[in-house]
Design a protein around this motif. Structure first.
Motif, PDB file in Angstrom:
ATOM      1  N   ARG A   1       0.811  -1.221   0.000  1.00  0.00           N
ATOM      2  CA  ARG A   1       0.000   0.000   0.000  1.00  0.00           C
ATOM      3  C   ARG A   1       0.847   1.275   0.000  1.00  0.00           C
ATOM      4  NH1 ARG A   1      -5.390  -1.124   1.542  1.00  0.00           N
ATOM      5  NH2 ARG A   1      -5.674  -3.328   2.111  1.00  0.00           N
ATOM      6  N   GLY A   2       2.153   1.115   0.017  1.00  0.00           N
ATOM      7  CA  GLY A   2       3.029   2.271  -0.001  1.00  0.00           C
ATOM      8  C   GLY A   2       3.198   2.952   1.341  1.00  0.00           C
ATOM      9  N   VAL A   3       2.864   2.252   2.418  1.00  0.00           N
ATOM     10  CA  VAL A   3       2.990   2.793   3.767  1.00  0.00           C
ATOM     11  C   VAL A   3       4.426   2.589   4.259  1.00  0.00           C
ATOM     12  CG1 VAL A   3       2.261   2.440   6.169  1.00  0.00           C
ATOM     13  CG2 VAL A   3       0.561   2.462   4.333  1.00  0.00           C
ATOM     14  N   VAL A   4       4.940   3.545   5.002  1.00  0.00           N
ATOM     15  CA  VAL A   4       6.262   3.403   5.623  1.00  0.00           C
ATOM     16  C   VAL A   4       6.227   2.243   6.613  1.00  0.00           C
ATOM     17  CG1 VAL A   4       7.930   4.482   7.189  1.00  0.00           C
ATOM     18  CG2 VAL A   4       6.894   5.819   5.335  1.00  0.00           C
ATOM     19  N   THR A   5       7.164   1.328   6.496  1.00  0.00           N
ATOM     20  CA  THR A   5       7.237   0.180   7.393  1.00  0.00           C
ATOM     21  C   THR A   5       8.542   0.216   8.174  1.00  0.00           C
ATOM     22  OG1 THR A   5       8.177  -1.207   5.630  1.00  0.00           O
ATOM     23  CG2 THR A   5       5.786  -1.303   5.953  1.00  0.00           C
TER      24      THR A   5
END
Length: 310
Positions: free
Chosen positions: A82-86
């Motif tokens: 989803r393109g979220v910072v992990t």
């Protein structure tokens, strides 16, 4: 070479392992398959709260999660897609001295989950055990070099617990230690670690009550040309009032990019779900609302609109 990070960063951490296993459920490692599934299911509740907050206005480019591979591998895959910072922890949970989770195989695990950040939680007091500090710094130098050599960003979670002598000076008053001694000790720890070749992109640090101390910490983190290094505020399990005060002190200071507030965001909701006083949906909503509160407080203290949060 340091990669740096200069964008807003609002992290929901739920990489806690002992807190979930023992604190929430009373399990004793090693966990059975059923127990591990229960822990993973609770972490999914937190993630669903995070996703709900994104649906109502927290921008995905500023939002991030911090979760462990053991119970959150599926969550990390979904967030990455989803393109979220992990962010993924690399420290062994519950240790006073930093050691790598997965031992000599830690690099393989980082490569497998491909996070935006690796996070190392470290207890480091410059007036504490000098030999332990040197051992930790040597391991952390290896981690720092690996991150910057492979393009993974490095987040350093710095805890500075009081030594017995420091506590005695403040007559055992933790609040006085936090106000009068910890800021300078944090700056000293950062300097020592930098001198040892440990170069985080983000310093994740315990909250500070005074803006002047926030400015001093940023200046230390960015000294000697480290202009791209950022800081974020960690929650440390504080109550809501404490979190809000720390966010308001840090937010106006250039170099503070956001926060990483975990247990205060989700603990009450998960206890309610465990005890059947909340439904799963109610717990998700409660977590989302808390996370949104931190975002609104931080952006509001910076004079921003809240990035579209409703």
């Amino acid at each position: 070479m340091r990669l740096g990070y200069d964008r807003p960063l609002y992290v929901l951490p739920f990489d806690h392992r002992a807190s979930f296993e023992t604190g929430l459920f009373g399990f004793k490692p090693p966990l059975t398959r059923e127990q591990a599934a229960m822990v993973a299911a609770m972490k999914r509740v937190v993630y669903d709260g995070f996703r709900r907050a994104l649906d109502v206005g927290v921008p995905a480019e500023a939002a991030g999660i911090l979760v462990d591979e053991e119970f959150g591998a599926g969550i990390l895959r979904d967030a990455r897609e989803r393109g979220v910072v992990t962010c993924v922890p690399v420290e062994r949970s519950g240790r006073e001295e930093f050691a790598f989770e997965y031992g000599d195989r830690w690099k393989d695990h980082v490569a497998a989950v491909a996070p935006t950040f690796v996070k190392a939680l470290v207890r480091y007091n410059p007036e504490g055990d000098k030999a332990m500090n040197r051992r930790q710094a040597a391991r952390l130098r290896v981690l720092s070099d690996h991150c910057h050599g492979t393009g993974v960003r490095f987040m350093f979670e710095l805890l500075v617990p009081a030594t017995p002598a420091q506590s005695d000076r403040q007559h055992g008053d933790a609040g006085l230690y936090d106000r009068d001694e910890r800021p300078a000790l944090m700056a000293g720890a950062i300097k020592e670690l930098q001198q040892a070749g440990v170069e985080p992109d983000i310093w994740k640090i315990e909250g500070l009550d005074r803006r002047a101390d926030c400015e001093m910490l940023v200046a230390t983190a960015r000294r000697d040309g480290r202009d791209e290094v950022g800081c974020i505020v960690l929650g440390r399990g504080s109550d809501e009032a404490g979190i809000l005060a720390w966010l308001r002190a840090a937010a106006p200071v250039p170099g503070f990019l956001g926060f990483a507030v975990g247990r205060t965001s989700f603990w009450a909701a998960l206890v309610g779900l465990r005890d059947n006083t909340l439904t799963r949906e109610e717990a998700v909503v409660q977590i989302a609302d808390r996370y949104l509160e931190w975002v609104r407080t931080f952006t509001g203290a910076r004079g921003e609109s809240g990035h579209g949060c409703q």
